[in-house]
Design an enzyme around this catalytic site. Sequence first.
Site, PDB file in Angstrom:
ATOM      1  CG  ASP A   1      41.464   9.019  39.223  1.00  0.00           C
ATOM      2  OD1 ASP A   1      41.353   9.567  38.169  1.00  0.00           O
ATOM      3  OD2 ASP A   1      42.012   7.795  39.074  1.00  0.00           O
TER       4      ASP A   1
ATOM      5  CD  GLU B   1      37.679  11.147  37.157  1.00  0.00           C
ATOM      6  OE1 GLU B   1      37.330  10.960  36.310  1.00  0.00           O
ATOM      7  OE2 GLU B   1      38.385  10.576  38.004  1.00  0.00           O
TER       8      GLU B   1
END
EC number: 2.4.1.18
Length: 636
Positions: A316, A369
């Site tokens: 993330d 990401e």
Amino acid sequence: MSKPVEVFSLFTDFDISLFRSGKHYRLYEKFGSQTVFLNGRQGVYFAVWAPNAKKVSVVGNFNGWNPHSHELFVRWDESGIWEGVIFNIGIGELYKYSIETHQGDILEKSDPFALVMEVPPKTASMVSTTWYQWKDEKWMRNRNEHNRLDRPIAVYELHLGSWIRDPHESERLLTYREIAEKLVPYVKSMGFTHVELMPIMEHPYYPSWGYQITGYFAATSRYGTPQELMYLIEQLHKQDIGVILDWVPSHFPGDAHGLYRFDGSALYEHEDMRKGFHPDWKSYIFNYGRNEVRSFLISNALFWLDRYHIDGLRVDAVASMLYLDYSRNAGEWEPNEFGGRENLEAVHFIKEFNEAVYVNYPDVQTIAEESTSWPGVCKPTYDNGLGFGMKWMMGWMHDTLNYFKEDPINRQYHHDKLTFSSVYAFHEHFMLPLSHDEVVYGKHSLINKMAGDEWQKFANLRALYLYMYTFSGTKLMFMGGEFGQLGEWNVNQSLDWHLISEAPHKGLMSYVKGLNTLYKNEPALYEKAFSAEGFEWLEMGDTQQSIFAYIRKGHDKHNDVVVVINMTPVVREHYRLGVPSSGNWEVIFNSDELNYYGSGVSVGNIKSEAKHWMNKDNSITLTLPPLGGLVLKLTT
């Protein structure tokens, strides 16, 4: 008479050397609470890193939470590790570390290496085990066949607590086992190859969706025990479904029981808040330059791959790690030693993380990401890349969704939103995401992003999905998107499963199932997913009619497929399309079929003619359905 805490260590001198140099990647085998059997007695060995503490003790039910009862010993080697064995306690015991700082403060901290924590809002750690008799040997043995980059990868992203709940007790979260009973057959029937679980590590604030973690090694107790989570993963593996976890090494919250100022000092985070505080999420950033912190994080990554048989980690907020000025104004950040904005310590950590993962588990995938144009995210570290297996294609997602928001009459002016991504599509190993971030905070659900009336909205969404599944790259769809969830995602309630009894939603669900089948059955759609050799535009300039056409290619040219999509609600009759070979072309997929809630427009005769068109020697004429697309394949 024995002492309350006895001297004992699981650490060798080599362990300490690796830890202090940032190279110990199995710290979960040493730190935390480990059951031991010594001199005929059962006990629990505790070890915690707190180099700036004056005193550390274990408190729990067994001593009335008395900080003076069971003090740990600090190691002589200046590693900052406190350790010792407490006898006559075992599995299930609740505990915390009581840490006295040199300033005289008393902190009560959860164990950073705890395998289980109490169900929030309670915050104690629990002595536990991750032992499990796994029965997924076939999957683990053949996992590389499912995870390779030349295989179909269609990911179903979900949040466990809001995917489905008990219809009779809507406030009750289902257990991992209860979820397994419903999720496994559903994902199998829909044809997805993998699931991606939003963070399941323990987190105190449920609306954080799991991205504000306090227990990095603890599967959240909200849904049950570690073994029940392992059962869920095992059942998915038995159905040849891979499991990807969201992993958050970018920041952590400032809860008093967590990592923040763990021993009274900035231990896991930076002391300098220009590096140590995240302005967007009001959380704290790991100090990637500290060797012991890198060991902690990489050990955590390998822990989930080792103990839980996880098949991939989606990392993330990578962009927030890479840039020192991320979400900061001038004067709020400090340049690196070369005067640049790159966080060199984070870059080093990311490379080291990817190397450790792929050396130890070469058949898994790491996925970034990363929302910027940082070069070489998916290049090997030896080629100066970051070393990820794949990267979310955020630009594709935003451009595509913006295109489909437009009224079809205006799409001729936004044609490049769908063609531009092909310019950079092969710079990285891209995954095409339609993620949770796009269906919250007033952004609307996917179906309600689409232009037009109800029929057009569903036709538009089918066209979007066809474009996604036939464009280069792997695929990710957030839960609810497969049946047209009407409302935005709400973490505190189940998806609206009652909708699937209605024709538009039922048709869309059948459609996504058909797309997953098409994707897995047609090698041209995945064999060269990350190579320019696997994609060729036939028509990228028909702005007036908003039509797109392209070829997808595999290793065998006889498996090549042609895709043509009409992005307007007008039926296009006698549309001439260049094809790479002469013969009979069969429509192997049609987004406009009646059972998909389409209009059922007849496509027409598709035997090729020796007429040059779109730079091809042969062509066919078609009737293109409204807001629909076709996938064609040569039959003779």
